[in-house]
Design a protein around this motif. Structure first.
Motif: not given
Lengths: 918, 154
Positions: A693-706
């Motif tokens: 996960t990368i959280t930018i200015a409170g916004q979470v992004f999750t990397f997924v294989n699907v």
């Protein structure tokens, strides 16, 4: 000198009488000629003859009936044309009949505003007010003239009914003479004269009976008017003028049958209604003639004229009041009272917006510790209320005004986004919850936010989350409203509904609202503030202001908002609905009529009210003070249809509103504004693995294989870091709500704050990566950097009105070119979009057209009558030349008689000679 | 040859003449009254009466003339004095009768002239009657025609 001589003499005498009568009637309109002729008939068997004179009357009963009918039609149209011509005379210029006084008065009033430039001079204000009085007088005079003509029509009707009764009585008596007469021919002219008199009043059918007596019925209804045995008698007491003009009672016309009992009248039938009164005006059993003309004038034609003038008066009042109500006196007022009476539960037809300016006696915007008080605007299109379908009622409006002008200013404040200038100036100077409903039985409450802006910058407000506490049954609002743009110097409700459930009865419920404000100055700040909500304060249009929580309250977790150390202003004014005695009406079910009153809390506080959108100051973009008559120039009386200059203004010219509160941008202040945007360059050692996960200015992004299932998931390409980062960039770019942008920089990624300024340096990026992967070679967060502010001169908005403000008068001048909506009534019926002068022309033309129509119709009827009259005269009237000839014969007859005198003298001379001369 | 009946005496002739004169005076006076009042309807009776007594007066004159052809009138008869007065009365009323007739003829002439003028200035309404049933010129008309029974009412 024997019998034949005597017969000849008698015959000559009869013929002489006939000639004498004809001569007398050669100019008697309607008279018919009599013809006498000698009839010689044999007497006995010895060849003797008897001479006699036979007299006949030249006439044609059919043509006479048509003539009577034409009299009725012409009489009906004549009274209308004459009455309306009087009105024309009064509304047109005496010197030029083509010129309308109504239009002139309007034109001169508008023109007068152009000459009023130095409003500090009271005498100039007085001159303008006098011109208003002249306009009101002109319109009032026209209305008075219509009223007088209506009263005249009713009086004429009353007198006409009496005259009709008299004619019927005379004709009834004449009928009796005709029946008994041996020479009825000599009475026919008199009979026809009376029928003509009656036809002038009423259309009748004539039937000739024995010896030529006249039987009359009312044309159309067949109601018997006159017979050999009786006559009708009508009764009409006349309407009381006051009732007539104020929609009061108009009496009925009744009919009864009368017979002569010797010289006394005997009523032989009870009175019955033949023409309905005010409760049944459509019933009219007396058609044609002056009577129908008068009834039509009284009930149709003149009311049409009156309504047309009324609509002009109303239009003038509306247009001028629309301008005047948008302005303010100088010094500004502390007290407003509406002219229009309203009910507490009435759903007012309020349109557009209204803005209240809180100003001081000098006309400057009021200031508190928290800076200037913003104009308070109500948008009636958005205001919900307790009326049918959620429409706002009078009391809803009253309460909303009081909230805006009193409670909002006086309440404790919660501010966010310090501007850094004056103390108390924040991007959001205050935030409150505003009820869009009461808390329902199901425990659900819908509300929006009431925000106070500042005099420096506008801002965008995003609602990030809304929770209701306490824990255990937490409720989070599911649908959040869209971002709201709060303008500079604006107080406004967001009108974006937020709905929460689970409000428990009998106690407080905390509502936590998290917002982000992004100012035009580059300041971005998020904050959470808690409001204490209960069933007492969570009302429709009620405000829930921030309140310092109980120190023991475990839910006091406000973040970002400033709630202490900022001062408010005391309440400025309150609105009330008061009855005619000045007592406040607070019961929504009250049937008492009241008037809106707005009163400031101190003589130091003044109010200016302006309708419509401040950005679009068109006259028709709001109607609040015009509808309620808070600052009228003209008072329009709905009952009488008359206008007059407001008494208060007439008594004190200083009460003339000449100017408007206007925006000033003269004061300049240095404040920090965003100059350079903060950014962060991110470098990753390896490609991402599943669930990084990368959280930018409170916004979470999750990397997924699907395949990603939502906007927060980013697809991993697999062994291709640049590809995975490109996917992240694509995700960020696809969502305009993010406060940052992203772009590829080789195999790296560059994030940049959308808003310039040092506040962007507070943004952080936090990475949670599996395995050996790192962000910028370390495990810790990466902060944005490079964001910079700069000092900039900012013009502060302020509103004021001065002693020389003439915006209202300019708008009055613009009335000559401003297109407005007018509703024409009566003969000027219709909807018009025109200037006020054009509307005056329309009304004036409609009145003239109404007259011309009546005149033309009368012309046709009179023409037909004239033709008939000429034909009857040609066929039947005594002819002068014919009678002249007979008269000459009569002269000869007289001369012949004179010879008898000579014979007497001759015999006398002879006898004298015989007796005395010998 | 004309013969005189024995019964014809001065006395009978004078009586008859005197009676005819008195009746004739009455008849002319009646006619004058009618002419003065302008009531033409009564003129027939008055005129018939006058013609009747004119005839008797004429007959008396014939008898007197015949009597005088054969005899002489006793001038001392006091009735002659009375007759003189009666003759003066006849002369008087007959002259008045003449004047009145001339006045009527004159009035007729003026009516003719008046109507000639009125025809030029016809200004009355085209239809109907006014409330009194009168016409505008009627009052003037009365002034010029007092004696021939014309008034402005039917």
């Amino acid at each position: 000198m024997g019998k034949v001589a005597a017969d000849s003499l008698r015959n000559a005498r009869v013929m002489l009488d006939t000639v004498g009568r004809n001569i007398n009637n050669t100019q008697q309109p309607g008279a018919k000629a009599l013809d006498s002729s000698i009839n010689i008939s044999p007497v006995g068997k010895n060849g003797a003859y008897r001479t006699s004179v036979v007299t006949t009357r030249r006439d044609d009963p059919f043509k006479e009936k048509v003539f009577f009918s034409a009299i009725s039609s012409a009489s009906e149209t004549e009274v209308k044309a004459v009455s309306l011509s009087f009105l024309q005379q009064s509304i047109n210029s005496a010197s030029d009949v083509q010129k309308s006084r109504l239009v002139d008065a309007v034109t001169q009033f508008v023109a007068k505003s152009k000459s009023v430039t130095a409003v500090k001079d009271v005498s100039i204000k007085k001159a303008f007010i006098d011109q208003g009085n002249a306009l009101a007088d002109t319109l009032r005079n026209a209305t008075d003239q219509v009223n007088n003509l209506r009263i005249d029509a009713d009086d004429n009707l009353k007198q006409g009914i009496k005259s009709l009764n008299l004619s019927l009585d005379q004709l009834y008596l004449l009928n009796q003479k005709i029946m008994k007469s041996s020479a009825p021919l000599y009475l026919y002219d008199q009979r026809d004269q009376l029928i003509a008199d009656i036809s002038e009043k009423l259309a009748v059918q004539v039937y000739y009976g024995l010896n030529g007596i006249a039987n009359l019925n009312i044309k159309g209804s067949g109601q018997e008017l006159l017979s050999a045995t009786g006559r009708a008698e009508f009764s009409y007491p006349g309407a009381n003028p006051s009732d007539l003009l104020n929609n009061g009672k108009i009496p009925e016309i009744t009919i009864t049958k009368i017979a002569k009992d010797g010289s006394r009248d005997r009523v032989i039938s009870a009175p019955t209604v033949i023409v309905g009164g005010s409760d049944n005006l459509s019933r009219n059993g007396m058609k044609g003639g002056q009577i129908e003309g008068w009834i039509s004038l009284r009930d149709v034609e003149l009311p049409k004229s009156g309504d047309a003038i009324r609509s002009l008066a109303q239009g003038v009042a509306k247009a001028v009041n629309g301008v005047h109500n948008n302005g303010s006196t100088y010094p500004p007022k502390t007290f407003f009272k509406g002219y229009q009476s309203i009910l507490a539960s009435q759903e007012l037809d309020l349109k557009g917006k209204v803005t209240f300016f809180a100003i001081d006696a000098e006309g400057n915007q009021l200031k508190g510790g928290a800076g200037v008080l913003n104009p308070a605007t109500i948008d009636f299109a958005e205001l919900k209320g307790s009326g049918v379908g959620g429409k706002a009622t009078t009391l809803d409006v009253v309460n909303e005004i009081s909230q805006k002008l009193n409670s909002n200013y006086a309440a404790q404040r919660a501010a966010l986004g310090n501007i850094g200038g004056e103390q108390g100036q924040y991007l959001i100077n205050n935030m409150q919850l505003a009820g869009m409903s009461d808390i329902g039985d199901d425990g659900r409450w819908t509300f929006d936010l009431d925000l106070q802006g500042n005099a420096y910058f506008g801002s965008k407000i995003e609602v990030l989350s809304v929770f209701r506490e306490p824990a255990g049954d937490n409720q989070e609002a599911e649908d959040l409203p869209p971002a709201f743009n709060l303008g500079r110097s604006v107080d406004a409700r967001t009108n974006g509904p937020i709905s929460l459930g689970g409000f428990r009865p009998g106690g407080d419920n905390n509502v936590q609202v998290k917002v982000r404000v992004t100012g035009d100055n580059g300041v971005v700040q998020e904050g959470t503030v808690t409001f204490v909500v209960n069933r007492d304060n969570a009302k429709l249009n009620g405000r829930v202001a921030y309140k310092t929580p109980d120190p023991m309250n475990p839910y006091d977790n406000d973040v970002g908002f400033t709630t202490t150390g900022i001062q408010s202003h005391s309440g400025v004014a309150k609105a009330m609905l008061v009855d005619k005695n000045g007592s406040e009406i607070t019961d929504p079910s009250s049937s008492e009529e009241g008037y809106l009153v707005i009163k400031t809390n101190s003589s130091d506080y003044r109010i200016a009210i302006q309708n419509g959108d401040l950005k679009n100051n068109s006259l028709q973009s709001g109607n609040f003070s015009t509808l309620l008559g808070l600052n009228d120039f003209f008072d329009f009386d709905e009952v009488t249809g008359k206008i007059a200059v407001n008494q208060v203004i007439n008594a004190d010219p200083q009460q003339l509103a000449t100017g408007m509160v206007t925006l000033n941008n003269e004061n300049t202040v240095k404040v920090k504004v965003g100059d350079k945007a903060a950014s962060a360059d991110l470098t990753f050692a390896n490609d991402f693995t599943n669930n990084d996960t990368i959280t930018i200015a409170g916004q979470v992004f999750t990397f997924v294989n699907v395949a990603p299932v939502n906007q927060n998931q980013v697809s991993i390409v697999g062994g291709n870091l640049a590809g995975s980062l490109q996917n992240l960039v694509n995700k960020i770019s696809a969502n305009p709500a993010y406060i940052f942008t992203a772009e590829m920089n080789g195999n790296d990624i560059k994030l940049t704050a959308k808003t310039k300024g040092a506040s962007g340096n507070s943004l952080q990026v936090i990475a949670v990566l599996n395995g050996m992967n790192t962000m910028n070679g370390a495990a810790g967060p990466v902060s944005f950097s490079g964001g910079e502010d700069k000092d900039e001169d900012v013009k502060i908005a302020s509103y004021s009105i001065g002693s020389g403000s003439v915006e209202v008068l300019k708008n009055m001048q613009n009335l000559s070119t401003t297109m407005l909506d007018f509703t024409g009534l009566g003969s000027a019926s219709g909807e018009f979009n025109s200037t006020i002068e054009e509307f005056a022309t329309t009304v004036s033309a409609a009145l003239t057209s109404q007259y011309n129509e009546a005149k033309a119709l009368n012309g046709v009827e009179q023409g037909a009558l004239e033709l008939l009259s000429d034909e009857l005269n040609r066929l039947f009237a005594p002819d002068f030349y014919e009678e002249f000839s007979k008269l000459s014969e009569n002269k000869q007859y007289m001369t012949a008689i004179a010879t008898y005198g000579k014979t007497v003298q001759s015999i006398l001379d002879r006898v004298f000679d015989l007796l005395f001369a010998r | 040859m004309f013969s005189v009946k024995k019964t014809v005496t001065q006395v009978s002739i004078m009586k008859k003449l005197s009676k005819a004169c008195v009746y004739l005076i009455d008849a002319i006076k009646d006619e004058n009254k009618v002419l003065e009042s302008g009531n033409l309807s009564l003129l027939e009776v008055a005129c018939e009466k006058k013609v009747k007594y004119l005839q008797e007066f004429s007959d008396s004159q014939e008898e007197l003339s015949n009597f005088m052809d054969h005899g002489k009138i006793d001038q001392s008869d006091p009735i002659l004095l009375e007759l003189k007065k009666v003759f003066l009365e006849i002369d008087k009323v007959n002259k008045r009768n003449e004047i009145l007739l001339r006045a009527n003829i004159e009035a007729t002439n003026r009516i003719i002239e008046f109507y000639k003028e009125a025809q030029k200035n016809k200004v009355t309404k085209n239809y109907g009657y006014n409330s009194q049933g009168n016409i505008i010129v009627s009052k003037d008309l009365e002034k010029v025609m007092p004696s021939i029974s014309l008034n402005n009412k039917i």
